[in-house]
Design a protein around this motif. Structure first.
Motif, mmCIF file in Angstrom:
data_model
loop_
_atom_site.group_PDB
_atom_site.id
_atom_site.type_symbol
_atom_site.label_atom_id
_atom_site.label_comp_id
_atom_site.label_asym_id
_atom_site.label_seq_id
_atom_site.Cartn_x
_atom_site.Cartn_y
_atom_site.Cartn_z
ATOM 1 N N THR A 13 0.814 -1.223 0.000
ATOM 2 C CA THR A 13 0.000 0.000 0.000
ATOM 3 C C THR A 13 0.847 1.273 0.000
ATOM 4 O O THR A 13 0.317 2.359 -0.184
ATOM 5 C CB THR A 13 -0.936 0.030 1.220
ATOM 6 N N LEU A 14 2.140 1.114 0.192
ATOM 7 C CA LEU A 14 3.021 2.282 0.253
ATOM 8 C C LEU A 14 3.360 2.779 -1.148
ATOM 9 O O LEU A 14 3.348 2.016 -2.112
ATOM 10 C CB LEU A 14 4.323 1.920 0.967
ATOM 11 N N PRO A 15 3.697 4.067 -1.253
ATOM 12 C CA PRO A 15 4.214 4.562 -2.535
ATOM 13 C C PRO A 15 5.489 3.780 -2.890
ATOM 14 O O PRO A 15 6.199 3.300 -2.004
ATOM 15 C CB PRO A 15 4.536 6.033 -2.256
ATOM 16 N N GLU A 16 5.761 3.643 -4.176
ATOM 17 C CA GLU A 16 6.846 2.778 -4.646
ATOM 18 C C GLU A 16 8.192 3.079 -3.985
ATOM 19 O O GLU A 16 8.880 2.168 -3.531
ATOM 20 C CB GLU A 16 6.972 2.878 -6.160
ATOM 21 N N ALA A 17 8.574 4.337 -3.903
ATOM 22 C CA ALA A 17 9.877 4.682 -3.321
ATOM 23 C C ALA A 17 9.953 4.250 -1.861
ATOM 24 O O ALA A 17 10.957 3.676 -1.419
ATOM 25 C CB ALA A 17 10.143 6.180 -3.450
ATOM 26 N N LYS A 18 8.882 4.504 -1.120
ATOM 27 C CA LYS A 18 8.863 4.134 0.294
ATOM 28 C C LYS A 18 8.837 2.609 0.449
ATOM 29 O O LYS A 18 9.460 2.056 1.350
ATOM 30 C CB LYS A 18 7.662 4.767 0.990
ATOM 31 N N LYS A 19 8.119 1.934 -0.436
ATOM 32 C CA LYS A 19 8.043 0.473 -0.385
ATOM 33 C C LYS A 19 9.435 -0.125 -0.532
ATOM 34 O O LYS A 19 9.834 -1.000 0.230
ATOM 35 C CB LYS A 19 7.133 -0.043 -1.501
#
Length: 98
Positions: free
Chosen positions: A44-50
């Motif tokens: 569910t996180l934005p790609e960079a944060k994931k």
């Protein structure tokens, strides 16, 4: 340089790698996808944060494993030291009885 097509998190990427590094890249691909499956909450996180969180998870596991290996190494060194002392005493005893 070989170009290897990998799939991470259902995204295809073409990556260049050094000669003979294809198998290592495949292992990394499998590990990343496995970690993503293990930590579905990251989806569910934005790609960079994931991917930042994924990197932190993997690095923390590596640090933990490194610390465990160091403790095991210290224990094995102590055991080796004790075995050498026992061997020395055994040889000394055999020499006295000869």
């Amino acid at each position: 340089m070989p170009v290897v097509k990998i799939n991470i998190d259902n995204k295809e990427l073409n990556l260049e790698c050094g000669d003979g590094e294809e198998a290592l890249l495949r292992k990394a691909e499998n590990q990343l996808n496995s970690k993503l499956q293990d930590h579905r909450e990251l989806s569910t996180l934005p790609e960079a944060k994931k991917y930042l969180m994924l990197a932190l998870i993997i690095i923390s596991e590596n640090v933990d494993n490194y610390e465990k290996e160091k403790k095991i190494e210290l224990i094995l060194n102590e055991i080796d030291k004790e075995l050498l002392e026992l061997e020395s005493k055994l040889i000394e005893g055999l020499n006295q009885n000869a």
